[in-house]
Design an enzyme around this catalytic site. Structure first.
Site, mmCIF file in Angstrom:
data_model
loop_
_atom_site.group_PDB
_atom_site.id
_atom_site.type_symbol
_atom_site.label_atom_id
_atom_site.label_comp_id
_atom_site.label_asym_id
_atom_site.label_seq_id
_atom_site.Cartn_x
_atom_site.Cartn_y
_atom_site.Cartn_z
ATOM 1 N N GLY A 194 -21.776 17.145 1.568
ATOM 2 C CA GLY A 194 -20.691 17.643 0.732
ATOM 3 C C GLY A 194 -21.111 18.585 -0.375
ATOM 4 O O GLY A 194 -20.296 18.934 -1.230
ATOM 5 N N GLN A 195 -22.392 19.013 -0.391
ATOM 6 C CA GLN A 195 -22.795 19.956 -1.443
ATOM 7 C C GLN A 195 -22.149 21.315 -1.175
ATOM 8 O O GLN A 195 -22.272 21.874 -0.080
ATOM 9 C CB GLN A 195 -24.323 20.096 -1.506
ATOM 10 C CG GLN A 195 -24.756 20.966 -2.683
ATOM 11 C CD GLN A 195 -26.267 21.043 -2.886
ATOM 12 O OE1 GLN A 195 -27.047 20.512 -2.091
ATOM 13 N NE2 GLN A 195 -26.675 21.730 -3.945
ATOM 14 N N HIS B 166 -26.958 19.413 -9.166
ATOM 15 C CA HIS B 166 -26.072 18.847 -10.191
ATOM 16 C C HIS B 166 -25.853 17.381 -9.911
ATOM 17 O O HIS B 166 -25.742 16.958 -8.756
ATOM 18 C CB HIS B 166 -24.729 19.586 -10.243
ATOM 19 C CG HIS B 166 -24.052 19.741 -8.913
ATOM 20 N ND1 HIS B 166 -24.439 20.694 -7.998
ATOM 21 C CD2 HIS B 166 -23.038 19.057 -8.344
ATOM 22 C CE1 HIS B 166 -23.674 20.603 -6.922
ATOM 23 N NE2 HIS B 166 -22.817 19.605 -7.090
ATOM 24 N N ASN C 138 -24.921 15.144 -4.346
ATOM 25 C CA ASN C 138 -24.716 15.540 -2.955
ATOM 26 C C ASN C 138 -25.797 16.560 -2.605
ATOM 27 O O ASN C 138 -25.957 17.567 -3.304
ATOM 28 C CB ASN C 138 -23.332 16.173 -2.784
ATOM 29 C CG ASN C 138 -22.212 15.183 -3.038
ATOM 30 O OD1 ASN C 138 -22.330 14.004 -2.702
ATOM 31 N ND2 ASN C 138 -21.120 15.634 -3.624
ATOM 32 N N HIS D 123 -23.073 14.496 -10.449
ATOM 33 C CA HIS D 123 -21.705 14.163 -10.844
ATOM 34 C C HIS D 123 -21.765 12.854 -11.635
ATOM 35 O O HIS D 123 -22.440 11.899 -11.212
ATOM 36 C CB HIS D 123 -20.827 13.907 -9.612
ATOM 37 C CG HIS D 123 -20.651 15.063 -8.691
ATOM 38 N ND1 HIS D 123 -19.490 15.802 -8.627
ATOM 39 C CD2 HIS D 123 -21.476 15.593 -7.758
ATOM 40 C CE1 HIS D 123 -19.606 16.736 -7.703
ATOM 41 N NE2 HIS D 123 -20.804 16.632 -7.150
ATOM 42 N N ASP E 288 -16.018 18.821 -14.606
ATOM 43 C CA ASP E 288 -15.711 19.374 -13.288
ATOM 44 C C ASP E 288 -14.305 19.978 -13.337
ATOM 45 O O ASP E 288 -13.379 19.383 -13.885
ATOM 46 C CB ASP E 288 -15.786 18.264 -12.225
ATOM 47 C CG ASP E 288 -15.872 18.823 -10.824
ATOM 48 O OD1 ASP E 288 -16.907 18.622 -10.163
ATOM 49 O OD2 ASP E 288 -14.899 19.487 -10.374
HETATM 50 P P1 5GP Z 1 -20.640 19.520 -4.838
HETATM 51 O O1 5GP Z 1 -19.503 19.535 -3.833
HETATM 52 O O2 5GP Z 1 -21.557 20.701 -4.626
HETATM 53 O O3 5GP Z 1 -21.369 18.212 -4.923
HETATM 54 O O4 5GP Z 1 -19.965 19.675 -6.267
HETATM 55 C C1 5GP Z 1 -19.572 20.906 -6.791
HETATM 56 C C2 5GP Z 1 -18.565 20.600 -7.851
HETATM 57 O O5 5GP Z 1 -18.384 21.762 -8.636
HETATM 58 C C3 5GP Z 1 -17.177 20.233 -7.304
HETATM 59 O O6 5GP Z 1 -16.825 18.930 -7.736
HETATM 60 C C4 5GP Z 1 -16.264 21.309 -7.878
HETATM 61 O O7 5GP Z 1 -14.989 20.814 -8.260
HETATM 62 C C5 5GP Z 1 -17.057 21.821 -9.050
HETATM 63 N N1 5GP Z 1 -16.785 23.204 -9.373
HETATM 64 C C6 5GP Z 1 -16.671 24.230 -8.500
HETATM 65 N N2 5GP Z 1 -16.431 25.380 -9.148
HETATM 66 C C7 5GP Z 1 -16.404 25.069 -10.476
HETATM 67 C C8 5GP Z 1 -16.199 25.849 -11.663
HETATM 68 O O8 5GP Z 1 -16.005 27.071 -11.628
HETATM 69 N N3 5GP Z 1 -16.226 25.198 -12.839
HETATM 70 C C9 5GP Z 1 -16.442 23.839 -12.924
HETATM 71 N N4 5GP Z 1 -16.428 23.294 -14.147
HETATM 72 N N5 5GP Z 1 -16.648 23.062 -11.832
HETATM 73 C C10 5GP Z 1 -16.627 23.686 -10.622
#
Ligand code: 5GP
Ligand code: ZN
Length: 113
Positions: free
Chosen positions: A92-93, A99, A86, A101, A31
């Site tokens: 929080g998505q 994906h 999420n 985490h 991340d």
């Molecule tokens: P969500 O909030 O959708 O559950 O998680 C999305 C995750 O993607 C977040 O933890 C965020 O830090 C990560 N993320 C967003 N943009 C990028 C990126 O360009 N590269 C990487 N490696 N992670 C990303």
């Protein structure tokens, strides 16, 4: 595959990421904004918007088994780690490509926020 999806672009190597593992169905990468010493995202190669949109048990199963493999590879399996999906904005998505985490390397409080 989705043309503009961030994680599809990472899978296609159009955007750089620190890839730590690949399986037949998944890619795992660090991340960019880690919330723990180990914070890896496991994504299916196939574009699926969220868990709510998933219908392929092989793909979803591979995401979870790959998450467990990542945890062992990162050395956090025995101390403990959290696997979080999420689903949709209220949870929080922010990236709408399914994906998991994988978080660990520090004590993790429960319940989550
Ligand atoms: P969500 O909030 O959708 O559950 O998680 C999305 C995750 O993607 C977040 O933890 C965020 O830090 C990560 N993320 C967003 N943009 C990028 C990126 O360009 N590269 C990487 N490696 N992670 C990303
Ligand atoms: Zn995608």
């Amino acid at each position: 595959m989705s043309e503009s999806c961030l994680f599809c672009r990472i899978i296609r190597r159009e955007i750089p990421a620190a890839i730590v593992m690949e399986t037949e169905h998944c890619v795992a990468f660090r991340d960019v904004n880690p919330q723990a010493p180990v914070h890896v995202l496991v994504v299916p190669r196939e574009h699926v918007a969220s868990l709510d949109a998933a219908d392929d048990a092989t793909v979803v199963g591979d995401v979870l088994l790959a998450a467990a493999r990542v945890a062992r590879q990162e050395g956090i399996a025995s101390t403990g780690y959290r696997t979080v999906l999420n689903t949709n904005a209220g949870a929080g998505q922010t990236v709408f490509h399914l994906h998991a985490h994988v978080l660990g390397g520090r004590p993790l409080a429960w319940p989550p926020g």
